[in-house]
Motif scaffolding. Structure first.
Motif, PDB file in Angstrom:
ATOM      1  N   ALA A   1      40.385  59.164  37.390  1.00  0.00           N
ATOM      2  CA  ALA A   1      40.146  60.531  37.844  1.00  0.00           C
ATOM      3  C   ALA A   1      39.116  60.584  38.957  1.00  0.00           C
ATOM      4  CB  ALA A   1      39.700  61.395  36.662  1.00  0.00           C
ATOM      5  N   ASN A   2      38.047  59.809  38.855  1.00  0.00           N
ATOM      6  CA  ASN A   2      36.957  59.909  39.816  1.00  0.00           C
ATOM      7  C   ASN A   2      37.006  58.854  40.912  1.00  0.00           C
ATOM      8  OD1 ASN A   2      35.795  62.053  38.368  1.00  0.00           O
ATOM      9  ND2 ASN A   2      34.765  60.607  36.975  1.00  0.00           N
ATOM     10  N   ASN A   3      37.690  57.747  40.688  1.00  0.00           N
ATOM     11  CA  ASN A   3      37.751  56.670  41.667  1.00  0.00           C
ATOM     12  C   ASN A   3      39.206  56.314  41.943  1.00  0.00           C
ATOM     13  OD1 ASN A   3      34.880  55.875  42.154  1.00  0.00           O
ATOM     14  ND2 ASN A   3      34.945  55.641  39.920  1.00  0.00           N
ATOM     15  N   PRO A   4      39.863  56.993  42.846  1.00  0.00           N
ATOM     16  CA  PRO A   4      41.263  56.688  43.155  1.00  0.00           C
ATOM     17  C   PRO A   4      41.380  55.337  43.852  1.00  0.00           C
ATOM     18  CG  PRO A   4      40.405  58.300  44.696  1.00  0.00           C
ATOM     19  CD  PRO A   4      39.352  58.118  43.647  1.00  0.00           C
ATOM     20  N   THR A   5      42.584  54.808  43.862  1.00  0.00           N
ATOM     21  CA  THR A   5      42.822  53.502  44.463  1.00  0.00           C
ATOM     22  C   THR A   5      42.547  53.547  45.962  1.00  0.00           C
ATOM     23  OG1 THR A   5      44.512  53.064  42.825  1.00  0.00           O
ATOM     24  CG2 THR A   5      44.512  51.681  44.791  1.00  0.00           C
ATOM     25  N   LEU A   6      41.774  52.570  46.431  1.00  0.00           N
ATOM     26  CA  LEU A   6      41.411  52.502  47.837  1.00  0.00           C
ATOM     27  C   LEU A   6      42.198  51.416  48.543  1.00  0.00           C
ATOM     28  CD1 LEU A   6      37.526  52.884  47.601  1.00  0.00           C
ATOM     29  CD2 LEU A   6      39.295  54.651  47.728  1.00  0.00           C
ATOM     30  N   ILE A   7      42.355  51.590  49.837  1.00  0.00           N
ATOM     31  CA  ILE A   7      43.053  50.624  50.678  1.00  0.00           C
ATOM     32  C   ILE A   7      42.031  49.985  51.603  1.00  0.00           C
ATOM     33  CG2 ILE A   7      44.896  50.299  52.376  1.00  0.00           C
ATOM     34  CD1 ILE A   7      45.860  51.147  49.632  1.00  0.00           C
ATOM     35  N   GLY A   8      42.095  48.683  51.743  1.00  0.00           N
ATOM     36  CA  GLY A   8      41.161  47.982  52.610  1.00  0.00           C
ATOM     37  C   GLY A   8      41.796  46.759  53.236  1.00  0.00           C
ATOM     38  N   PHE A   9      41.145  46.233  54.250  1.00  0.00           N
ATOM     39  CA  PHE A   9      41.579  45.013  54.922  1.00  0.00           C
ATOM     40  C   PHE A   9      40.726  43.848  54.452  1.00  0.00           C
ATOM     41  CE2 PHE A   9      42.901  48.330  57.832  1.00  0.00           C
ATOM     42  CZ  PHE A   9      44.153  47.909  58.231  1.00  0.00           C
ATOM     43  N   ASP A  10      41.371  42.747  54.186  1.00  0.00           N
ATOM     44  CA  ASP A  10      40.652  41.529  53.850  1.00  0.00           C
ATOM     45  C   ASP A  10      40.397  40.775  55.153  1.00  0.00           C
ATOM     46  OD1 ASP A  10      39.559  39.274  52.859  1.00  0.00           O
ATOM     47  OD2 ASP A  10      41.312  38.609  51.722  1.00  0.00           O
ATOM     48  N   ALA A  11      39.125  40.616  55.513  1.00  0.00           N
ATOM     49  CA  ALA A  11      38.792  39.971  56.785  1.00  0.00           C
ATOM     50  C   ALA A  11      39.280  38.525  56.830  1.00  0.00           C
ATOM     51  CB  ALA A  11      37.285  40.023  57.022  1.00  0.00           C
ATOM     52  N   GLN A  12      39.401  37.893  55.672  1.00  0.00           N
ATOM     53  CA  GLN A  12      39.872  36.518  55.644  1.00  0.00           C
ATOM     54  C   GLN A  12      41.322  36.408  56.105  1.00  0.00           C
ATOM     55  OE1 GLN A  12      37.166  34.610  55.670  1.00  0.00           O
ATOM     56  NE2 GLN A  12      37.930  33.253  54.088  1.00  0.00           N
ATOM     57  N   SER A  13      42.133  37.426  55.812  1.00  0.00           N
ATOM     58  CA  SER A  13      43.543  37.399  56.209  1.00  0.00           C
ATOM     59  C   SER A  13      43.812  38.257  57.432  1.00  0.00           C
ATOM     60  CB  SER A  13      44.420  37.897  55.045  1.00  0.00           C
ATOM     61  OG  SER A  13      44.101  39.246  54.721  1.00  0.00           O
ATOM     62  N   MET A  14      42.764  38.791  58.029  1.00  0.00           N
ATOM     63  CA  MET A  14      42.935  39.656  59.200  1.00  0.00           C
ATOM     64  C   MET A  14      42.978  38.801  60.465  1.00  0.00           C
ATOM     65  SD  MET A  14      40.641  42.972  60.137  1.00  0.00           S
ATOM     66  CE  MET A  14      41.197  44.202  61.321  1.00  0.00           C
ATOM     67  N   ASN A  15      43.973  37.943  60.550  1.00  0.00           N
ATOM     68  CA  ASN A  15      44.076  37.012  61.663  1.00  0.00           C
ATOM     69  C   ASN A  15      45.286  37.289  62.541  1.00  0.00           C
ATOM     70  OD1 ASN A  15      45.983  36.291  59.806  1.00  0.00           O
ATOM     71  ND2 ASN A  15      45.625  34.095  59.949  1.00  0.00           N
ATOM     72  N   GLN A  16      45.732  38.547  62.557  1.00  0.00           N
ATOM     73  CA  GLN A  16      46.883  38.943  63.356  1.00  0.00           C
ATOM     74  C   GLN A  16      46.515  40.160  64.210  1.00  0.00           C
ATOM     75  OE1 GLN A  16      49.848  37.322  63.331  1.00  0.00           O
ATOM     76  NE2 GLN A  16      49.429  35.935  61.623  1.00  0.00           N
ATOM     77  N   HIS A  17      47.218  40.313  65.330  1.00  0.00           N
ATOM     78  CA  HIS A  17      47.028  41.492  66.171  1.00  0.00           C
ATOM     79  C   HIS A  17      47.672  42.710  65.514  1.00  0.00           C
ATOM     80  CE1 HIS A  17      45.584  38.710  69.149  1.00  0.00           C
ATOM     81  NE2 HIS A  17      46.748  38.075  69.199  1.00  0.00           N
ATOM     82  N   GLY A  18      47.298  43.905  65.978  1.00  0.00           N
ATOM     83  CA  GLY A  18      47.772  45.113  65.318  1.00  0.00           C
ATOM     84  C   GLY A  18      48.125  46.229  66.264  1.00  0.00           C
ATOM     85  N   LEU A  19      48.672  47.293  65.687  1.00  0.00           N
ATOM     86  CA  LEU A  19      49.106  48.475  66.429  1.00  0.00           C
ATOM     87  C   LEU A  19      48.672  49.720  65.679  1.00  0.00           C
ATOM     88  CD1 LEU A  19      50.810  49.969  68.619  1.00  0.00           C
ATOM     89  CD2 LEU A  19      52.788  49.671  67.100  1.00  0.00           C
ATOM     90  N   ILE A  20      48.089  50.666  66.397  1.00  0.00           N
ATOM     91  CA  ILE A  20      47.733  51.985  65.855  1.00  0.00           C
ATOM     92  C   ILE A  20      48.482  53.012  66.688  1.00  0.00           C
ATOM     93  CG2 ILE A  20      45.873  53.612  65.385  1.00  0.00           C
ATOM     94  CD1 ILE A  20      43.958  51.234  65.300  1.00  0.00           C
ATOM     95  N   SER A  21      49.377  53.762  66.058  1.00  0.00           N
ATOM     96  CA  SER A  21      50.219  54.692  66.809  1.00  0.00           C
ATOM     97  C   SER A  21      50.105  56.095  66.224  1.00  0.00           C
ATOM     98  CB  SER A  21      51.682  54.234  66.798  1.00  0.00           C
ATOM     99  OG  SER A  21      52.258  54.443  65.517  1.00  0.00           O
TER     100      SER A  21
END
Length: 612
Positions: free
Chosen positions: A125-145
């Motif tokens: 109820a008080n802590n909903p599931t959060l989304i995050g990036f793992d810096a260890q696997s953040m080894n690819q380029h990305g797109l924000i559209s």
């Protein structure tokens, strides 16, 4: 069959008892089957989540632990799969814990809250599931559209804060000016607050291309830029690139440094001048009209203000990928309000900056956190009318950047206009809403292809996503793209919106970078060297002319004049007087000529020794 009021017989009572017992047994069996089905579904959901979710723990206020998945796919038991979701009203703001405490080993980059239709995912109820990036696997380029006003800048701001907190330098090419809010804490965003009271949470530097706006000027020499990027900056075709190749080749062969555009113009004039024609093997443009195309393109870039980018002092990319020496890593913001007028220069600048940063940073292992992250706004302008050779160079540069731990995020309102080869390099996807426009269908088709696995109708959802919401799909360490997740981006810790111009100017003037790059320097280069060579050639020709005119030639010419004058005189007396007068003039003439010739020879001789 009910009771009709008659007195039942013993046989009838027995029959009713049997029916009641049978109904009770059937009800118990159905209830047991339902319970067993629910148990199996719950176990399947638990196994699916354990397979798809890589979780970390972030401490939240009050010491409550919140699970933060790296990638999360809702199960069928949690989330229905509507074909066309209803237009969601603004959801209630869920409780989002603050960023984790700074620690060298901390690899989590919190991003937002997982949504199920109009509400946060109901795990707690008080802590909903959060989304995050793992810096260890953040080894690819990305797109924000996303369309304008859907929250792309907010996403860049949140990711930049998390990266800076994790010790990763960030460079942002900002076309709107809203990213400047990173220099101000969120609670000071008030028109009544003065810049003297601002205490930035993150170290920020402001830059501009050649000083075209407020910011530390970024410049590069033409020699460092190279013919391929200069062709792109001038908006020329691949045919004219060969001409620029020859300009660079001839300048290098003759030791002429190309620092700014006037050096390029001087070399082109030198190579195409009729009296100083250079052999064709050193110059690719044999016809003057082709050279005129280069000169017109250079003049057009000058008229638009692009000339200010070329020159000295040349910018050192170490200044944007260095550690700030403070608690958080450096965030560099490049103001690009004129990108719509100089798209070719912008794209060439982007490629030069990434390629130069690759030479600055060493190669890294594949599964380590990034060494630097670059955000390029309005990326579609960078590839407008781009040649195949330029696109090939971009792809090669992106591949090389990954080897050095440099990640690039393209920010675009028209991602479908990106070249296919470039889009294939982008593995992290953050897609905001799409508002009505003439190319919205193409935008939606692009996102649908990028998100093959998603529990919603992508087209309907993108057109109804509230501002600040996005569909997130990231790549793991092996390059596999995870299914899309509907995410509400967390609020940034810094100010939303542009910083006051007075604050930015004060910040820039007090920056160490402004002391180093603030004033342009016009050093001795090809333009001055060629002008000196031409002046020397003209002086040498004059000296040779005087040297060839010897004293004997002057005497012979003087005698011919004397004979001509003497033959025209008919009277003896007059002829004699004239001869006497002419002899005196002739002797004076010889004295003058001898003195003049001796001076020229002496000057030429000394000048030659000095040049030796």
């Amino acid at each position: 069959m009910g009771f009709d009021g008659a007195v039942p017989t013993a046989e009838r009572l027995a029959q009713l008892r049997a029916q009641a017992a049978q109904a009770k047994a059937e009800a118990a069996e159905a209830k047991a089957l339902a319970a067993q089905a629910a148990l199996e579904a719950a176990e399947a959901a638990t196994q699916t989540r354990a397979h798809n979710v890589s979780a970390h723990v972030v401490s939240s206020p009050g010491g409550v632990a919140a699970t933060v998945p790296i990638s999360y796919r809702p199960t069928s038991s949690e989330t229905p799969t509507p074909t066309t979701p209803p237009v969601p009203p603004p959801p209630p703001a869920p409780h989002v814990p603050p960023a984790p405490a700074h620690h060298p080993a901390q690899q989590l980059l919190p991003f937002g809250t997982h949504m199920t239709q109009t509400k946060p995912s109901p795990h707690t109820a008080n802590n909903p599931t959060l989304i995050g990036f793992d810096a260890q696997s953040m080894n690819q380029h990305g797109l924000i559209s996303g369309s304008s006003g859907t929250g792309k800048t907010r996403t860049v701001q949140v990711i930049s804060e998390a990266l800076s907190f994790a010790g990763v330098p960030v460079f942002i090419a900002d076309t709107t000016g809203d990213a400047s809010g990173l220099a101000l804490p969120a609670d000071t965003h008030s028109p009544n607050t003065t810049h003297s009271a601002h205490t930035p949470n993150f170290p920020v530097e402001f830059y501009s291309i050649g000083g075209t706006s407020v910011g530390v000027p970024i410049r590069s020499t033409v020699c460092d830029f190279g013919p391929i990027l200069l062709t792109r900056a001038l908006g020329l075709t691949a045919e004219h690139e060969h001409g620029l190749d020859a300009v660079f080749k001839w300048a290098d062969k003759n030791g002429l440094p190309l620092l700014d555009l006037k050096d390029v113009v001087a070399v082109i004039h030198q190579l195409t001048s009729p009296d100083r024609r250079t052999p064709a093997q050193y110059f690719g443009l044999a016809d003057v009209p082709s050279a005129d195309v280069l000169l017109r393109a250079i003049e057009s870039l000058r008229a638009q203000g692009g000339e200010q980018f070329f020159g000295e002092p040349s910018f050192d990319t170490k200044d944007v990928v260095r550690q700030s020496g403070q608690r958080n890593a450096l965030i560099s913001i490049l103001e690009l309000s004129s990108v719509h007028f100089l798209p070719n220069l912008y794209s060439a600048f982007f490629l030069w900056l990434i390629a130069d940063a690759c030479q600055t940073l060493p190669r890294t292992r594949q599964h380590t956190r990034p060494t630097a992250v670059f955000f390029f706004d309005e990326a579609e302008f960078a590839f407008s009318h781009a040649s195949p050779r330029f696109i090939k160079q971009v792809v090669a540069t992106l591949e090389k950047a990954r080897m050095h731990g440099i990640l690039v995020f393209f920010v675009s309102s028209s991602p479908h206009n990106l070249p296919v080869e470039v889009a294939a390099q982008l593995r992290h996807h953050i897609h905001h809403g799409v508002r009505g426009s003439f190319d919205s269908d193409a935008h939606i088709r692009f996102v649908s292809r990028a998100l093959p696995t998603f529990p919603y109708d992508v087209g309907a959802l993108l057109q109804t996503l509230p501002r600040g919401h996005a569909v997130v799909s990231i790549s793991d360490s092996s390059g596999i793209v995870t299914p899309g997740v509907w995410t509400k981006v967390r609020m940034p810790q810094t100010s939303i919106g542009s910083a006051p111009p007075s604050f930015i100017e004060h910040h820039v003037r007090s920056s160490p970078g402004y002391q180093r790059y603030g004033t342009s320097v016009d050093n001795y280069s090809a333009h001055e060297m060629l002008a000196a060579r031409i002046a020397q050639e003209q002086a040498t020709q004059q000296q040779r002319l005087y040297q060839d005119t010897s004293k004997d030639d002057l005497i012979r010419e003087a005698k011919q004049v004397y004979k001509s004058l003497a033959s025209t005189k008919k009277k003896k007396s007059k002829k004699k007087n004239m001869k006497q007068r002419f002899d005196g003039e002739f002797e004076a003439l010889l004295k003058i000529a001898g003195s003049h010739v001796s001076k020229e020879i002496t000057r030429t001789f000394l000048g030659t020794r000095q040049h030796k």
